[in-house]
Design a protein around this motif. Structure first.
Motif, PDB file in Angstrom:
ATOM      1  N   PHE A  82       0.861  -1.184   0.000  1.00 63.66           N
ATOM      2  CA  PHE A  82       0.000   0.000   0.000  1.00 63.66           C
ATOM      3  C   PHE A  82       0.899   1.236   0.000  1.00 63.66           C
ATOM      4  N   VAL A  83       0.690   2.144  -0.929  1.00 63.18           N
ATOM      5  CA  VAL A  83       1.500   3.370  -0.995  1.00 63.18           C
ATOM      6  C   VAL A  83       0.680   4.525  -0.426  1.00 63.18           C
ATOM      7  N   LEU A  84       1.133   5.055   0.708  1.00 60.94           N
ATOM      8  CA  LEU A  84       0.405   6.125   1.411  1.00 60.94           C
ATOM      9  C   LEU A  84       1.273   7.374   1.481  1.00 60.94           C
ATOM     10  N   ASP A  85       0.656   8.550   1.412  1.00 62.04           N
ATOM     11  CA  ASP A  85       1.387   9.791   1.683  1.00 62.04           C
ATOM     12  C   ASP A  85       1.540   9.915   3.196  1.00 62.04           C
ATOM     13  N   TYR A  86       2.760  10.214   3.645  1.00 60.78           N
ATOM     14  CA  TYR A  86       3.041  10.283   5.087  1.00 60.78           C
ATOM     15  C   TYR A  86       3.232  11.732   5.511  1.00 60.78           C
ATOM     16  N   TYR A  87       2.528  12.135   6.582  1.00 60.53           N
ATOM     17  CA  TYR A  87       2.674  13.485   7.134  1.00 60.53           C
ATOM     18  C   TYR A  87       2.984  13.358   8.620  1.00 60.53           C
ATOM     19  N   PHE A  88       4.201  13.772   8.996  1.00 62.48           N
ATOM     20  CA  PHE A  88       4.589  13.680  10.404  1.00 62.48           C
ATOM     21  C   PHE A  88       3.580  14.390  11.301  1.00 62.48           C
ATOM     22  N   GLU A  89       3.054  15.523  10.825  1.00 61.90           N
ATOM     23  CA  GLU A  89       2.228  16.386  11.691  1.00 61.90           C
ATOM     24  C   GLU A  89       0.778  15.929  11.815  1.00 61.90           C
ATOM     25  N   GLU A  90       0.408  14.821  11.176  1.00 61.15           N
ATOM     26  CA  GLU A  90      -0.979  14.344  11.266  1.00 61.15           C
ATOM     27  C   GLU A  90      -1.030  12.981  11.935  1.00 61.15           C
ATOM     28  N   LYS A  91      -2.131  12.750  12.651  1.00 59.32           N
ATOM     29  CA  LYS A  91      -2.384  11.418  13.217  1.00 59.32           C
ATOM     30  C   LYS A  91      -3.079  10.637  12.111  1.00 59.32           C
ATOM     31  N   GLN A  92      -2.338   9.751  11.454  1.00 57.18           N
ATOM     32  CA  GLN A  92      -2.894   9.011  10.316  1.00 57.18           C
ATOM     33  C   GLN A  92      -3.301   7.618  10.786  1.00 57.18           C
ATOM     34  N   ASN A  93      -4.575   7.490  11.153  1.00 55.27           N
ATOM     35  CA  ASN A  93      -5.062   6.229  11.708  1.00 55.27           C
ATOM     36  C   ASN A  93      -5.340   5.210  10.612  1.00 55.27           C
ATOM     37  N   LEU A  94      -4.867   3.979  10.838  1.00 53.31           N
ATOM     38  CA  LEU A  94      -5.075   2.887   9.882  1.00 53.31           C
ATOM     39  C   LEU A  94      -5.769   1.735  10.606  1.00 53.31           C
ATOM     40  N   ARG A  95      -6.576   0.984   9.852  1.00 54.14           N
ATOM     41  CA  ARG A  95      -7.211  -0.213  10.412  1.00 54.14           C
ATOM     42  C   ARG A  95      -6.998  -1.365   9.439  1.00 54.14           C
ATOM     43  N   PHE A  96      -6.483  -2.465   9.931  1.00 54.22           N
ATOM     44  CA  PHE A  96      -6.255  -3.635   9.087  1.00 54.22           C
ATOM     45  C   PHE A  96      -7.233  -4.741   9.486  1.00 54.22           C
ATOM     46  N   ASP A  97      -8.041  -5.184   8.550  1.00 53.09           N
ATOM     47  CA  ASP A  97      -9.015  -6.258   8.791  1.00 53.09           C
ATOM     48  C   ASP A  97      -8.638  -7.489   7.977  1.00 53.09           C
ATOM     49  N   PRO A  98      -8.054  -8.528   8.582  1.00 54.67           N
ATOM     50  CA  PRO A  98      -7.876  -9.778   7.837  1.00 54.67           C
ATOM     51  C   PRO A  98      -9.220 -10.490   7.709  1.00 54.67           C
ATOM     52  N   LEU A  99      -9.501 -11.001   6.531  1.00 57.94           N
ATOM     53  CA  LEU A  99     -10.755 -11.713   6.271  1.00 57.94           C
ATOM     54  C   LEU A  99     -10.423 -13.065   5.656  1.00 57.94           C
ATOM     55  N   GLY A 100     -11.245 -14.060   5.982  1.00 58.56           N
ATOM     56  CA  GLY A 100     -11.149 -15.356   5.302  1.00 58.56           C
ATOM     57  C   GLY A 100     -12.007 -15.257   4.057  1.00 58.56           C
ATOM     58  N   SER A 101     -11.406 -15.399   2.911  1.00 53.65           N
ATOM     59  CA  SER A 101     -12.082 -15.057   1.652  1.00 53.65           C
ATOM     60  C   SER A 101     -13.041 -16.141   1.174  1.00 53.65           C
ATOM     61  N   HIS A 102     -14.257 -15.698   0.772  1.00 49.60           N
ATOM     62  CA  HIS A 102     -15.201 -16.562   0.048  1.00 49.60           C
ATOM     63  C   HIS A 102     -15.681 -15.804  -1.167  1.00 49.60           C
ATOM     64  N   GLY A 103     -14.787 -15.253  -1.961  1.00 49.00           N
ATOM     65  CA  GLY A 103     -15.219 -14.415  -3.083  1.00 49.00           C
ATOM     66  C   GLY A 103     -15.068 -12.963  -2.730  1.00 49.00           C
ATOM     67  N   ALA A 104     -15.576 -12.060  -3.591  1.00 46.43           N
ATOM     68  CA  ALA A 104     -15.278 -10.634  -3.474  1.00 46.43           C
ATOM     69  C   ALA A 104     -16.228  -9.873  -2.556  1.00 46.43           C
ATOM     70  N   VAL A 105     -17.341 -10.466  -2.131  1.00 51.08           N
ATOM     71  CA  VAL A 105     -18.332  -9.724  -1.344  1.00 51.08           C
ATOM     72  C   VAL A 105     -17.893  -9.687   0.114  1.00 51.08           C
ATOM     73  N   LEU A 106     -17.888  -8.476   0.692  1.00 50.87           N
ATOM     74  CA  LEU A 106     -17.437  -8.330   2.084  1.00 50.87           C
ATOM     75  C   LEU A 106     -18.245  -9.204   3.030  1.00 50.87           C
ATOM     76  N   GLY A 107     -19.539  -9.205   2.856  1.00 49.97           N
ATOM     77  CA  GLY A 107     -20.414  -9.934   3.774  1.00 49.97           C
ATOM     78  C   GLY A 107     -20.175 -11.429   3.763  1.00 49.97           C
ATOM     79  N   ALA A 108     -19.654 -11.940   2.640  1.00 48.01           N
ATOM     80  CA  ALA A 108     -19.479 -13.391   2.509  1.00 48.01           C
ATOM     81  C   ALA A 108     -18.119 -13.849   3.011  1.00 48.01           C
ATOM     82  N   GLN A 109     -17.415 -12.987   3.736  1.00 51.22           N
ATOM     83  CA  GLN A 109     -16.082 -13.344   4.203  1.00 51.22           C
ATOM     84  C   GLN A 109     -16.076 -13.484   5.720  1.00 51.22           C
ATOM     85  N   ASP A 110     -15.235 -14.384   6.211  1.00 48.70           N
ATOM     86  CA  ASP A 110     -15.116 -14.553   7.660  1.00 48.70           C
ATOM     87  C   ASP A 110     -14.242 -13.460   8.235  1.00 48.70           C
ATOM     88  N   PHE A 111     -14.721 -12.854   9.307  1.00 47.30           N
ATOM     89  CA  PHE A 111     -13.965 -11.810  10.007  1.00 47.30           C
ATOM     90  C   PHE A 111     -12.923 -12.497  10.887  1.00 47.30           C
TER      91      PHE A 111
END
Length: 517
Positions: A49-78
């Motif tokens: 992932f290529v992100l612009d970085y700014y020291f002066e900002e709080k850049q919050n990130l969230r990573f969600d690993p999913l068990g994949s069952h195709g492309a639909v978010l709802g059909a994936q295991d959290f």
């Protein structure tokens, strides 16, 4: 590592979705996702992932690993999630951070490993020197006044001016001063791209006479590190007109050297720690802390301006400080039991160890002090600046850099001593942030912020600009959104810190330590 197994007949097929949060907003937006890796609980993802970085900002990130069952978010295991600020990853050792996955009560969800590296955008800087020989004479009464103009060629075949030398008066054999230019300005990082150089004779009225031109490239110029390179200066119009025309003189590249410009991230990755110290104004002009009109008043629903400023700046800087211990002081109060006035008392009441654990620890000690000391005066900055400068002077090898945050409501009482303290501190690895709270006029503070005129004391000038002053009222969100107010404030007061750190390292010729592979 060690993800939950949600599949019945085989292991999970994990994918990680990255969400980002806008500055001062609580809304999460999907930024991108990794590839899916089949049948494993320990995937190593390739997609970056290529992100612009700014020291002066709080850049919050969230990573969600999913068990994949195709492309639909709802059909994936959290499979859990991890919250992290980009600054935490960059500030961690070698830009590598491991975080436990949470979100499924009673289950161990494994961990996620994050690695951050800066994309190098050709950071080299070139210093070169040229001279010319037997240039064409253009002036009627004297010799020429030559100067050079450098052009970078663009993708579409056009040329963009990127440097002009100074004019050397009345000579056909000029020697120009060495000059420095970033490689990307010269050739956009493409070493074989044409660099065109025009030679002109300067005229006072601006109608400079064209003497001639020659072309080269960065790669060709760089060969001058081992040999002189001589270029013929040609004038195409003269060449067409005169059969015996040879050239309009020659230009010789005398020297050419390259060095890398280091970035803020290079130093942080090399182990430089930011040490954060807080100083809070306890003078009587703030008003009785128990009264709602006081700038120190904290209602059950809202933080005081002091607490907001402290949180805004501290929560970003703490990502770059591995021990998360912050010395915190007050100034301008009478201390119990004998009512002695102090301009640098530890908020935690421990003179031996004034450090508080985390920003929450600083806030706790600040609120505790408000209940025990008597607000008094005057407003003296010099003692606390000198104290932090004394600590900064102990380690000047680039491994430690100090940031002092002073939060104050008003007019400074020891201006001369403060200027003297700033001039001394400007030679040390430290920066000073002053946040003014309340309605006072802060003209004197503007004088300390050396953006326009460098701070001086008794004929000595500050070596670097190390002070950044802002009035908090300029950042308060009209709708009362404190998160937004804090984000705006932090963005402005911290924006200069990376440059100030780099200017210290550069003047001391300190290179970043190489991180272990």
């Amino acid at each position: 590592r060690n993800l939950l197994d949600m599949d019945t007949f085989s292991k999970s097929d994990p994918v990680v979705v990255l969400f980002v949060q806008g500055s001062g907003s609580s809304e999460w937006k999907e930024f991108g996702r990794t590839e899916v890796i089949d049948n494993t609980l320990n995937p190593d993802f390739v997609r970056k992932f290529v992100l612009d970085y700014y020291f002066e900002e709080k850049q919050n990130l969230r990573f969600d690993p999913l068990g994949s069952h195709g492309a639909v978010l709802g059909a994936q295991d959290f499979l859990g999630q991890a919250f992290v600020a980009l600054g935490e990853v960059i500030g961690s050792q070698r830009g590598r951070l491991e975080r436990a996955l949470t979100g499924l009560p009673g289950k161990r969800c494994g961990t996620i490993l994050l690695l951050a590296e800066e994309l190098s955008n050709c950071r080299d800087i070139v210093t070169m020197q040229l001279c010319a020989n037997k240039l064409d004479k253009k002036d009627f009464f004297g010799k020429s006044d030559p100067f050079l103009v450098f052009y970078r060629s663009n993708e579409d075949g056009t040329f963009t001016i990127c440097h002009k030398t100074e004019v050397v008066k009345n000579t056909l054999n000029p020697v120009w001063q060495p000059f420095t230019i970033p490689v990307r300005a010269l050739c956009n990082g493409d070493y074989d791209r044409t660099v065109k150089i025009d030679v002109y004779d300067w005229d006072r009225d601006g109608s400079h006479d064209f003497i001639g031109e020659f072309a080269t490239s960065y790669r060709e110029l760089s060969r001058a590190q081992s040999q002189f390179t001589v270029y013929e200066v040609l004038n195409p119009r003269k060449k067409c007109k005169k059969k015996k025309y040879v050239n309009s003189g020659t230009v010789t590249l005398l020297s050419f050297s390259v060095e890398s410009e280091f970035t803020f991230v290079d130093y942080i990755r090399g182990g430089t720690q930011l040490n954060f110290t807080v100083a809070i104004d306890f003078t009587a002009s703030n008003g009785m802390p128990s009264q709602p009109t006081s700038l120190h008043y904290a209602s059950p629903y809202q933080l005081s301006a002091y607490a907001l400023a402290l949180k805004a700046v501290g929560e970003i800087i703490q990502d770059y400080d591995s021990d998360k211990l912050f010395p915190a002081y007050g100034f301008g109060a009478k201390l119990p039991p004998d009512g002695k006035i102090s301009h640098q008392f530890p908020l935690n009441n421990n003179a031996e160890n004034p450090s508080c654990a985390g920003i929450e620890g600083v806030l706790e000690s600040y609120l505790q002090s408000l209940r025990t000391v008597q607000l008094y005066g005057p407003t003296n900055f010099a003692p606390i600046i000198n104290q932090v400068a004394g600590t900064a002077a102990q380690v000047t090898d680039g491994s430690q850099y100090h940031v002092l945050l002073i939060i104050t409501d008003g007019v400074i009482s020891d201006m001369l001593q403060t200027k003297e303290a700033i001039v001394t501190a400007s030679a040390l690895p430290m920066s000073i942030i002053i946040v003014g709270v309340g309605p006072a006029e802060f003209e004197a503070m503007e004088e300390l912020d050396g953006d326009e005129v460098r701070v001086s004391s008794r004929g000595r000038y500050a070596e670097r600009d190390i002070v950044q002053f802002v009035p908090f009222r300029d950042y308060v969100d009209d709708s009362g959104n404190q998160v937004l107010s804090m984000a705006r404030l932090a963005k402005d007061v911290l924006a200069e810190i990376p440059e100030q750190l780099l200017s210290y390292m550069k003047t001391r010729d300190i290179k970043p330590r190489q991180a272990d592979p």
